[in-house]
Design a protein around this motif. Sequence first.
Motif, PDB file in Angstrom:
ATOM      1  N   ILE A   1      93.610  64.904  90.955  1.00 55.13           N
ATOM      2  CA  ILE A   1      92.389  65.021  90.158  1.00 55.13           C
ATOM      3  C   ILE A   1      92.363  65.992  89.035  1.00 55.13           C
ATOM      4  CG2 ILE A   1      89.815  65.943  90.478  1.00 55.13           C
ATOM      5  CD1 ILE A   1      90.670  63.570  92.296  1.00 55.13           C
ATOM      6  N   GLU A   2      91.845  65.785  87.817  1.00 58.00           N
ATOM      7  CA  GLU A   2      91.982  66.513  86.730  1.00 58.00           C
ATOM      8  C   GLU A   2      90.822  66.877  85.909  1.00 58.00           C
ATOM      9  OE1 GLU A   2      96.503  64.916  85.763  1.00 58.00           O
ATOM     10  OE2 GLU A   2      95.227  64.598  84.138  1.00 58.00           O
ATOM     11  N   VAL A   3      90.614  67.960  85.644  1.00 56.94           N
ATOM     12  CA  VAL A   3      89.470  68.698  84.823  1.00 56.94           C
ATOM     13  C   VAL A   3      89.756  69.173  83.607  1.00 56.94           C
ATOM     14  CG1 VAL A   3      87.419  70.147  85.058  1.00 56.94           C
ATOM     15  CG2 VAL A   3      88.226  68.834  87.178  1.00 56.94           C
ATOM     16  N   SER A   4      88.898  68.740  82.463  1.00 56.76           N
ATOM     17  CA  SER A   4      89.157  69.342  81.053  1.00 56.76           C
ATOM     18  C   SER A   4      88.129  70.550  81.037  1.00 56.76           C
ATOM     19  CB  SER A   4      88.892  68.516  79.869  1.00 56.76           C
ATOM     20  OG  SER A   4      89.855  67.476  79.978  1.00 56.76           O
ATOM     21  N   VAL A   5      88.925  71.650  80.491  1.00 54.87           N
ATOM     22  CA  VAL A   5      88.020  72.876  80.380  1.00 54.87           C
ATOM     23  C   VAL A   5      87.964  73.344  78.933  1.00 54.87           C
ATOM     24  CG1 VAL A   5      87.682  75.357  80.906  1.00 54.87           C
ATOM     25  CG2 VAL A   5      88.710  73.734  82.572  1.00 54.87           C
ATOM     26  N   LEU A   6      86.869  73.819  78.256  1.00 52.19           N
ATOM     27  CA  LEU A   6      86.847  74.201  76.821  1.00 52.19           C
ATOM     28  C   LEU A   6      86.163  75.286  76.882  1.00 52.19           C
ATOM     29  CD1 LEU A   6      86.955  72.889  73.748  1.00 52.19           C
ATOM     30  CD2 LEU A   6      84.658  71.747  74.286  1.00 52.19           C
ATOM     31  N   GLY A   7      86.383  76.373  75.897  1.00 49.65           N
ATOM     32  CA  GLY A   7      85.581  77.445  75.642  1.00 49.65           C
ATOM     33  C   GLY A   7      86.666  78.653  75.380  1.00 49.65           C
ATOM     34  N   ASN A   8      86.224  79.968  75.190  1.00 49.93           N
ATOM     35  CA  ASN A   8      86.731  81.042  75.101  1.00 49.93           C
ATOM     36  C   ASN A   8      86.239  81.957  76.293  1.00 49.93           C
ATOM     37  OD1 ASN A   8      88.499  80.458  73.274  1.00 49.93           O
ATOM     38  ND2 ASN A   8      87.414  81.497  71.339  1.00 49.93           N
ATOM     39  N   GLU A   9      85.147  82.899  75.902  1.00 48.64           N
ATOM     40  CA  GLU A   9      84.671  83.609  76.854  1.00 48.64           C
ATOM     41  C   GLU A   9      83.682  82.824  77.758  1.00 48.64           C
ATOM     42  OE1 GLU A   9      84.910  87.083  76.673  1.00 48.64           O
ATOM     43  OE2 GLU A   9      86.404  86.778  75.160  1.00 48.64           O
ATOM     44  N   GLU A  10      82.826  81.970  77.205  1.00 50.58           N
ATOM     45  CA  GLU A  10      81.943  81.122  78.016  1.00 50.58           C
ATOM     46  C   GLU A  10      82.647  79.559  77.923  1.00 50.58           C
ATOM     47  OE1 GLU A  10      78.299  80.961  76.272  1.00 50.58           O
ATOM     48  OE2 GLU A  10      78.232  83.203  76.275  1.00 50.58           O
ATOM     49  N   VAL A  11      83.190  79.204  79.339  1.00 48.19           N
ATOM     50  CA  VAL A  11      84.002  77.973  79.257  1.00 48.19           C
ATOM     51  C   VAL A  11      82.933  76.798  80.086  1.00 48.19           C
ATOM     52  CG1 VAL A  11      86.183  79.212  79.223  1.00 48.19           C
ATOM     53  CG2 VAL A  11      85.010  78.732  81.226  1.00 48.19           C
ATOM     54  N   GLU A  12      83.270  75.731  79.672  1.00 51.56           N
ATOM     55  CA  GLU A  12      82.819  74.431  80.250  1.00 51.56           C
ATOM     56  C   GLU A  12      83.945  73.787  81.073  1.00 51.56           C
ATOM     57  OE1 GLU A  12      79.528  72.603  78.251  1.00 51.56           O
ATOM     58  OE2 GLU A  12      79.993  73.911  76.689  1.00 51.56           O
ATOM     59  N   ALA A  13      83.639  72.848  81.983  1.00 50.35           N
ATOM     60  CA  ALA A  13      84.191  72.235  82.609  1.00 50.35           C
ATOM     61  C   ALA A  13      83.752  70.765  82.233  1.00 50.35           C
ATOM     62  CB  ALA A  13      84.638  72.260  84.053  1.00 50.35           C
ATOM     63  N   SER A  14      84.574  69.631  82.135  1.00 45.85           N
ATOM     64  CA  SER A  14      84.150  68.291  81.965  1.00 45.85           C
ATOM     65  C   SER A  14      83.941  67.736  83.508  1.00 45.85           C
ATOM     66  CB  SER A  14      85.247  67.632  81.388  1.00 45.85           C
ATOM     67  OG  SER A  14      86.380  67.344  82.292  1.00 45.85           O
ATOM     68  N   ILE A  15      83.633  66.609  83.440  1.00 44.12           N
ATOM     69  CA  ILE A  15      83.704  65.912  84.706  1.00 44.12           C
ATOM     70  C   ILE A  15      85.023  65.440  85.242  1.00 44.12           C
ATOM     71  CG2 ILE A  15      81.455  64.397  84.397  1.00 44.12           C
ATOM     72  CD1 ILE A  15      83.007  62.155  83.554  1.00 44.12           C
ATOM     73  N   PRO A  16      85.305  65.396  86.642  1.00 44.61           N
ATOM     74  CA  PRO A  16      86.815  65.359  86.840  1.00 44.61           C
ATOM     75  C   PRO A  16      87.076  63.955  86.752  1.00 44.61           C
ATOM     76  CG  PRO A  16      85.495  66.100  88.693  1.00 44.61           C
ATOM     77  CD  PRO A  16      84.516  65.718  87.819  1.00 44.61           C
ATOM     78  N   GLY A  17      88.377  63.656  86.388  1.00 43.38           N
ATOM     79  CA  GLY A  17      88.944  62.202  86.247  1.00 43.38           C
ATOM     80  C   GLY A  17      90.166  62.217  87.362  1.00 43.38           C
ATOM     81  N   GLU A  18      90.597  60.944  87.504  1.00 44.16           N
ATOM     82  CA  GLU A  18      91.538  60.680  88.616  1.00 44.16           C
ATOM     83  C   GLU A  18      92.618  60.052  87.996  1.00 44.16           C
ATOM     84  OE1 GLU A  18      90.378  59.471  92.350  1.00 44.16           O
ATOM     85  OE2 GLU A  18      92.226  59.138  93.033  1.00 44.16           O
TER      86      GLU A  18
ATOM     87  N   ASP B   1     105.117  53.534  82.032  1.00 43.13           N
ATOM     88  CA  ASP B   1     104.749  52.295  82.979  1.00 43.13           C
ATOM     89  C   ASP B   1     102.930  52.060  82.840  1.00 43.13           C
ATOM     90  OD1 ASP B   1     103.822  50.746  85.079  1.00 43.13           O
ATOM     91  OD2 ASP B   1     105.205  51.456  86.223  1.00 43.13           O
ATOM     92  N   ASP B   2     102.640  51.205  82.125  1.00 47.84           N
ATOM     93  CA  ASP B   2     101.171  50.899  81.731  1.00 47.84           C
ATOM     94  C   ASP B   2     100.317  50.844  82.938  1.00 47.84           C
ATOM     95  OD1 ASP B   2     101.921  48.403  81.856  1.00 47.84           O
ATOM     96  OD2 ASP B   2     101.877  47.922  79.788  1.00 47.84           O
ATOM     97  N   ARG B   3     100.995  50.543  84.022  1.00 41.89           N
ATOM     98  CA  ARG B   3     100.067  50.475  85.396  1.00 41.89           C
ATOM     99  C   ARG B   3      99.630  51.884  85.848  1.00 41.89           C
ATOM    100  NH1 ARG B   3     104.033  48.088  89.271  1.00 41.89           N
ATOM    101  NH2 ARG B   3     105.375  49.514  88.536  1.00 41.89           N
ATOM    102  N   SER B   4     100.162  52.811  85.380  1.00 40.33           N
ATOM    103  CA  SER B   4      99.234  53.948  85.577  1.00 40.33           C
ATOM    104  C   SER B   4      97.857  54.143  85.341  1.00 40.33           C
ATOM    105  CB  SER B   4      99.908  55.090  85.276  1.00 40.33           C
ATOM    106  OG  SER B   4     101.317  55.270  85.751  1.00 40.33           O
ATOM    107  N   GLN B   5      96.860  54.385  86.041  1.00 38.84           N
ATOM    108  CA  GLN B   5      95.451  54.236  85.569  1.00 38.84           C
ATOM    109  C   GLN B   5      94.872  55.714  85.431  1.00 38.84           C
ATOM    110  OE1 GLN B   5      93.025  51.675  87.386  1.00 38.84           O
ATOM    111  NE2 GLN B   5      94.848  50.822  88.555  1.00 38.84           N
ATOM    112  N   LEU B   6      93.933  55.711  84.546  1.00 35.78           N
ATOM    113  CA  LEU B   6      92.987  57.154  84.502  1.00 35.78           C
ATOM    114  C   LEU B   6      91.663  56.475  85.147  1.00 35.78           C
ATOM    115  CD1 LEU B   6      93.732  58.723  80.947  1.00 35.78           C
ATOM    116  CD2 LEU B   6      95.286  58.679  83.271  1.00 35.78           C
ATOM    117  N   LEU B   7      91.176  57.248  85.874  1.00 36.99           N
ATOM    118  CA  LEU B   7      89.595  57.011  86.346  1.00 36.99           C
ATOM    119  C   LEU B   7      88.681  58.076  85.876  1.00 36.99           C
ATOM    120  CD1 LEU B   7      90.152  55.618  90.066  1.00 36.99           C
ATOM    121  CD2 LEU B   7      90.485  54.413  87.932  1.00 36.99           C
ATOM    122  N   ILE B   8      87.844  57.498  84.918  1.00 37.68           N
ATOM    123  CA  ILE B   8      86.798  58.419  84.583  1.00 37.68           C
ATOM    124  C   ILE B   8      85.466  57.897  84.775  1.00 37.68           C
ATOM    125  CG2 ILE B   8      85.836  59.729  82.608  1.00 37.68           C
ATOM    126  CD1 ILE B   8      88.798  59.497  81.438  1.00 37.68           C
ATOM    127  N   PRO B   9      84.678  58.443  85.638  1.00 40.14           N
ATOM    128  CA  PRO B   9      84.952  59.868  86.358  1.00 40.14           C
ATOM    129  C   PRO B   9      85.696  59.510  87.509  1.00 40.14           C
ATOM    130  CG  PRO B   9      82.654  59.182  86.675  1.00 40.14           C
ATOM    131  CD  PRO B   9      83.206  58.175  85.788  1.00 40.14           C
TER     132      PRO B   9
END
Length: 376
Positions: free
Chosen positions: A236-253, A269-277
């Motif tokens: 599971i992976e989550v993107s984070v953005l910000g400095n003092e105030e940070v936001e998290a994206s929805i998780p991906g898999e 290997d293009d069979r690896s997949q990203l599931l969002i969300p």
Amino acid sequence: MDNQSRKLKVAVLFGGVSGEHEISLLSARSILSALDPERYEVIPIGITHEGEWLYGEKALEELGEGTLSTCIPATLLPDPTRSGIYLLREEASAWLLQRLCQVDVVFPVLHGTFGEDGTIQGLLEIANVAYVGSGVVGSAVGMDKGIFKDVMRAHGIPVVDWKVFTRREVESGLEEVVAKSEAIAPYPLFVKPANLGSSVGVSKCRNRDELISGLKEAIRYDRRILVERGVNAREIEVSVLGNEEVEASIPGEIIPADEFYSYHAKYHDDRSQLLIPAPLEPHLSEHARSLAVRTFKAIDAAGMARVDMLLDKDDGELYVNEINTIPGFTRISMYPKLWNAVGISYPQLVDRLIELALERKAEKAKNLYRYQRERR
Ligand SMILES: Nc1ncnc2c1ncn2[C@@H]1O[C@H](COP(=O)(O)OP(=O)(O)O)[C@@H](O)[C@H]1O
Ligand SMILES: [Mg+2]
């Protein structure tokens, strides 16, 4: 002021002395094409495998092809009173420095060693230039998987059990390293270099023979290595953005094409997949987002980072595996795609990161660098 001089001057660094050099070129291609020419004057600088800095409009193409015919050697001085990009020219057997321009922001699109580990950040701090992403400490702690886990533990953030060993311990005391590794957890165990990425040198070991070859493989890449309990995991992976105030994206898999998310599975290997969300129960999704923000803050990251987690299929526990302070940044990479899914387009994301870099430099400018008697 003419229009040209009102544009922000953004130096984009790519390539680098890193096993992830080629990945950096892919990320840089997307970033360069997203920087709005109405707003930014872009200064592309390619860094070769040997560490040579080369400036030129065609630096990206030429670095990829290995031709480098039109690029000019360039540098950035550590001296903050003479900051900016300089071209180096050889004349009458002397090197001459010619100032190309001042820079407002540096975007180090450099994954792995010398780019994501605090070293280039150190140069940029000394030169007093704004730059995208984490500072020296956040980058260095994010890079070293051993120290990172110590910090996670200190903050009560769940990580899988691990031990750190040095190359010397493996070389001169293999039996003891094997015994200590086997005491962590039953097989499978994972072995990995402390300071690398892209799964280079990472092995899944199902028995003692595989552990021994995994240890020998990992010490080829780093002086310090980790042995970890292998988790039967969803990734599971989550993107984070910000400095003092940070936001998290929805998780991906990530659904890796290999038995784990190896170098091959990541890039070939293009069979690896990203599931969002990521298809997660709402409470797990919230838990992942909150762990991502806590992780980002715990290491004093800035700007951006992707926090990668292992969701144990056997007991449902979520563990933080690692943080990437310069995550893969092609248009199809997880980091920007997670933001895209919540309405932040790729060019908007790049704009935001540049703003955050300037904001961080403004914050730094509030620090005193010489002693002053307390103001009453
Ligand atoms: N403890 C672990 N249990 C299960 N899988 C793991 C573990 N550690 C790493 N992996 C697998 O190996 C991959 C690469 O390891 P990671 O720690 O993310 O290093 P890198 O920085 O090279 O991406 C992960 O994406 C995952 O597939
Ligand atoms: Mg990883």
